[in-house]
Design a protein around this motif. Structure first.
Motif, short mmCIF file in Angstrom:
data_model
loop_
_atom_site.label_atom_id
_atom_site.label_comp_id
_atom_site.label_asym_id
_atom_site.label_seq_id
_atom_site.Cartn_x
_atom_site.Cartn_y
_atom_site.Cartn_z
N ALA A 23 0.79 -1.19 0.24
CA ALA A 23 -0.06 0.23 -0.09
C ALA A 23 0.93 1.36 -0.01
CB ALA A 23 -0.67 0.01 1.26
N ALA A 24 1.99 1.26 0.86
CA ALA A 24 3.01 2.29 0.75
C ALA A 24 3.52 2.65 -0.63
CB ALA A 24 4.08 2.17 1.75
N ALA A 25 3.78 1.38 -1.26
CA ALA A 25 4.69 1.48 -2.43
C ALA A 25 3.75 2.18 -3.60
CB ALA A 25 4.94 0.19 -2.88
N GLU A 26 2.20 1.72 -3.68
CA GLU A 26 1.30 2.47 -4.45
C GLU A 26 1.06 3.67 -4.31
OE1 GLU A 26 -2.00 -0.03 -3.81
OE2 GLU A 26 -1.41 -2.01 -4.31
N ARG A 27 1.40 4.19 -3.09
CA ARG A 27 1.03 5.54 -2.88
C ARG A 27 2.24 6.37 -3.50
NH1 ARG A 27 -2.60 9.15 -3.03
NH2 ARG A 27 -2.10 11.18 -1.87
N PHE A 28 3.52 6.09 -3.52
CA PHE A 28 4.79 6.45 -3.92
C PHE A 28 4.64 6.37 -5.50
CE2 PHE A 28 7.08 5.47 0.00
CZ PHE A 28 7.62 6.85 0.06
N VAL A 29 4.03 5.42 -5.92
CA VAL A 29 3.68 5.48 -7.35
C VAL A 29 2.77 6.44 -7.87
CG1 VAL A 29 2.93 4.14 -9.43
CG2 VAL A 29 4.43 3.03 -7.79
N GLU A 30 1.59 6.59 -7.40
CA GLU A 30 0.47 7.72 -7.43
C GLU A 30 1.16 9.19 -7.13
OE1 GLU A 30 -2.35 6.94 -4.37
OE2 GLU A 30 -2.92 4.99 -5.26
N LEU A 31 2.12 9.22 -6.53
CA LEU A 31 2.86 10.38 -6.32
C LEU A 31 3.91 10.71 -7.52
CD1 LEU A 31 3.37 10.43 -2.24
CD2 LEU A 31 1.82 12.06 -3.86
N GLY A 32 4.09 9.81 -8.47
CA GLY A 32 5.02 9.88 -9.35
C GLY A 32 6.56 9.70 -9.04
N VAL A 33 6.52 8.76 -8.45
CA VAL A 33 8.01 8.27 -7.97
C VAL A 33 8.20 6.89 -8.63
CG1 VAL A 33 9.79 7.45 -6.04
CG2 VAL A 33 7.92 9.41 -5.56
N HIS A 34 9.48 6.90 -9.40
CA HIS A 34 9.90 5.70 -9.89
C HIS A 34 9.94 4.65 -8.95
CE1 HIS A 34 11.68 4.43 -13.87
NE2 HIS A 34 12.38 3.52 -12.98
N LEU A 35 9.43 3.36 -9.20
CA LEU A 35 9.55 2.30 -8.12
C LEU A 35 9.75 1.04 -9.01
CD1 LEU A 35 7.39 1.81 -5.08
CD2 LEU A 35 7.54 0.12 -6.82
N VAL A 36 10.68 0.10 -8.16
CA VAL A 36 10.54 -1.23 -8.64
C VAL A 36 10.59 -2.22 -7.41
CG1 VAL A 36 13.09 -1.35 -8.38
CG2 VAL A 36 12.03 -2.90 -10.02
N ASP A 37 10.01 -3.19 -7.57
CA ASP A 37 9.78 -4.51 -6.71
C ASP A 37 10.64 -5.51 -6.87
OD1 ASP A 37 8.48 -6.65 -5.21
OD2 ASP A 37 6.95 -5.13 -4.53
N ALA A 38 11.01 -5.90 -5.70
CA ALA A 38 12.14 -7.16 -5.98
C ALA A 38 11.42 -8.26 -6.50
CB ALA A 38 12.83 -7.81 -4.64
N ASP A 39 10.08 -8.53 -6.37
CA ASP A 39 9.54 -9.51 -6.88
C ASP A 39 9.08 -9.61 -8.36
OD1 ASP A 39 9.16 -10.79 -4.66
OD2 ASP A 39 7.04 -10.02 -4.30
N GLN A 40 9.05 -8.01 -8.75
CA GLN A 40 9.15 -7.73 -10.23
C GLN A 40 10.32 -8.21 -10.73
OE1 GLN A 40 8.45 -3.68 -10.03
NE2 GLN A 40 6.17 -3.82 -10.62
N ALA A 41 11.54 -7.86 -10.43
CA ALA A 41 12.86 -7.87 -11.03
C ALA A 41 12.88 -9.63 -11.00
CB ALA A 41 13.84 -7.29 -9.99
N ALA A 42 12.40 -10.23 -9.93
CA ALA A 42 12.75 -11.65 -10.05
C ALA A 42 11.87 -12.40 -11.03
CB ALA A 42 12.29 -12.35 -8.65
N ARG A 43 11.11 -11.73 -11.36
CA ARG A 43 10.08 -12.42 -12.65
C ARG A 43 10.59 -12.02 -14.10
NH1 ARG A 43 5.65 -11.39 -9.40
NH2 ARG A 43 5.51 -9.14 -10.06
N TRP A 44 11.39 -10.82 -14.09
CA TRP A 44 12.22 -10.26 -15.34
C TRP A 44 13.29 -11.19 -15.67
CZ3 TRP A 44 12.76 -4.71 -13.24
CH2 TRP A 44 11.26 -3.94 -13.23
N VAL A 45 14.11 -11.76 -14.74
CA VAL A 45 15.34 -12.20 -15.21
C VAL A 45 15.04 -13.70 -15.41
CG1 VAL A 45 16.78 -10.99 -13.46
CG2 VAL A 45 15.80 -13.04 -12.66
N VAL A 46 13.78 -14.32 -15.52
CA VAL A 46 13.45 -15.44 -15.80
C VAL A 46 12.62 -15.62 -16.90
CG1 VAL A 46 14.19 -16.70 -13.56
CG2 VAL A 46 11.88 -16.07 -13.86
N GLU A 47 12.28 -14.55 -17.62
CA GLU A 47 11.41 -14.56 -18.59
C GLU A 47 12.05 -15.36 -19.84
OE1 GLU A 47 11.13 -10.44 -19.69
OE2 GLU A 47 9.38 -10.07 -18.23
N PRO A 48 11.26 -16.05 -20.86
CA PRO A 48 11.56 -16.65 -21.89
C PRO A 48 12.75 -16.05 -22.75
CG PRO A 48 9.29 -17.11 -21.60
CD PRO A 48 9.78 -15.94 -20.72
N GLY A 49 13.93 -16.71 -23.00
CA GLY A 49 14.84 -15.93 -23.93
C GLY A 49 15.93 -15.56 -23.07
N ARG A 50 15.82 -15.35 -21.84
CA ARG A 50 16.85 -14.78 -20.70
C ARG A 50 17.84 -15.91 -20.36
NH1 ARG A 50 15.15 -9.78 -18.76
NH2 ARG A 50 17.11 -9.43 -17.94
#
Length: 207
Positions: A23-50
Motif C-alpha cells: 500500500a505504501a509502494a502504491e502511494r509512492f507510484v501515485e505521487l509520481g515516484v519511479h519504483l521497482v519491486d524485488a518480486d518484479q525483478a525476480a520475474r524479469w530475469v527468468v522470462e523466456p529468452g533470458r
C-alpha cells in the motif's frame, strides 16, 4: 555549458509481512515516484529468452516449464525446497542478476529519487546500495490479523513467516524513517505524502 547527468538517489522500502509495504509502494507510484519491486525483478530475469531461464532448464529439466515456455514457479519451488543444495544453487544464479536488473532500472528513474521495495532488503544486504531506508511498521498482532485476512492462511503459517523474517527491532534499527501503519489507508497516505515532500528536498538521501 555542460551539466552533470541527473542521478536519482535510492530509497529502500521494507517491512514485515502484513505491515503495508504494498500500500505504501502504491502511494509512492501515485505521487509520481519511479519504483521497482524485488518480486518484479525476480520475474524479469527468468522470462523466456533470458540466460537465467536457460540455465534453470539445463539443470532441472523441461518439467519446470509451462507449455508456453514460461517458468513453472510452483514446480521449481517443489524441487528446490526439497533439496537445500539446489535452492542454494538457484539463489547464487539469480540473486546477482536480480540485483543488477533492479539497479539498472532504478538508474533510469526520472523522478528526483527512486524506490526499491523488498521484504528482504536488509537480510539480502541490498540496503547497502540504497541511500536511505524507510521501514513500514505495524504491531505484530496487527500484522498477523492482516495476513490472515489477506492470504487465507493459518495462524501457524503466519507465525512461521514472521519467525523467518528479520526481527522487528532489528529492522527498525536500520531505519532512517519509520511509518507506523496501525490505522487506515488515509492515515498511511498522509504519512507517505509528508515523507515524499521531505524526500524532494534531499540530495543523495541526505538533508
Amino acid at each position: 555549458m555542460s551539466t552533470a547527468p541527473f542521478t536519482p538517489w535510492i530509497l529502500g522500502l521494507t517491512g514485515g509481512i502484513g505491515s503495508g509495504k504494498s500500500a505504501a509502494a502504491e502511494r509512492f507510484v501515485e505521487l509520481g515516484v519511479h519504483l521497482v519491486d524485488a518480486d518484479q525483478a525476480a520475474r524479469w530475469v527468468v522470462e523466456p529468452g533470458r540466460p537465467a531461464l536457460a540455465s534453470i532448464v539445463e539443470r532441472f529439466g523441461p518439467t519446470v516449464l509451462h507449455a508456453d515456455g514460461q517458468l513453472d514457479r510452483a514446480a521449481l519451488r517443489q524441487l528446490i525446497f526439497a533439496d537445500p543444495a539446489q535452492r542454494q544453487w538457484l539463489e547464487q544464479l539469480l540473486h546477482p542478476l536480480i540485483g543488477q536488473e533492479i539497479f539498472n532500472y532504478l538508474a533510469k528513474a526520472e523522478s528526483p529519487y527512486a524506490v526499491y521495495v523488498s521484504p528482504l532488503l536488509i537480510e539480502s544486504g541490498q540496503h547497502q546500495k540504497t541511500q536511505r531506508i524507510l521501514v513500514i511498521d505495524a504491531p505484530t498482532a496487527l500484522q498477523v490479523q492482516r495476513t490472515l485476512q489477506r492470504d487465507n492462511t493459518s495462524p501457524e503459517q503466519v507465525q512461521a513467516i514472521l519467525g523467518a523474517q528479520l526481527a522487528r527491532e532489528e529492522r527498525l534499527r536500520h531505519a532512517d524513517d519509520v511509518v507506523v501503519n496501525d490505522s487506515d489507508l488515509l492515515a498511511l497516505h498522509a504519512q507517505i505524502d509528508r515523507l515524499h515532500h521531505f524526500y524532494l528536498t534531499l540530495r543523495g538521501g541526505q538533508p
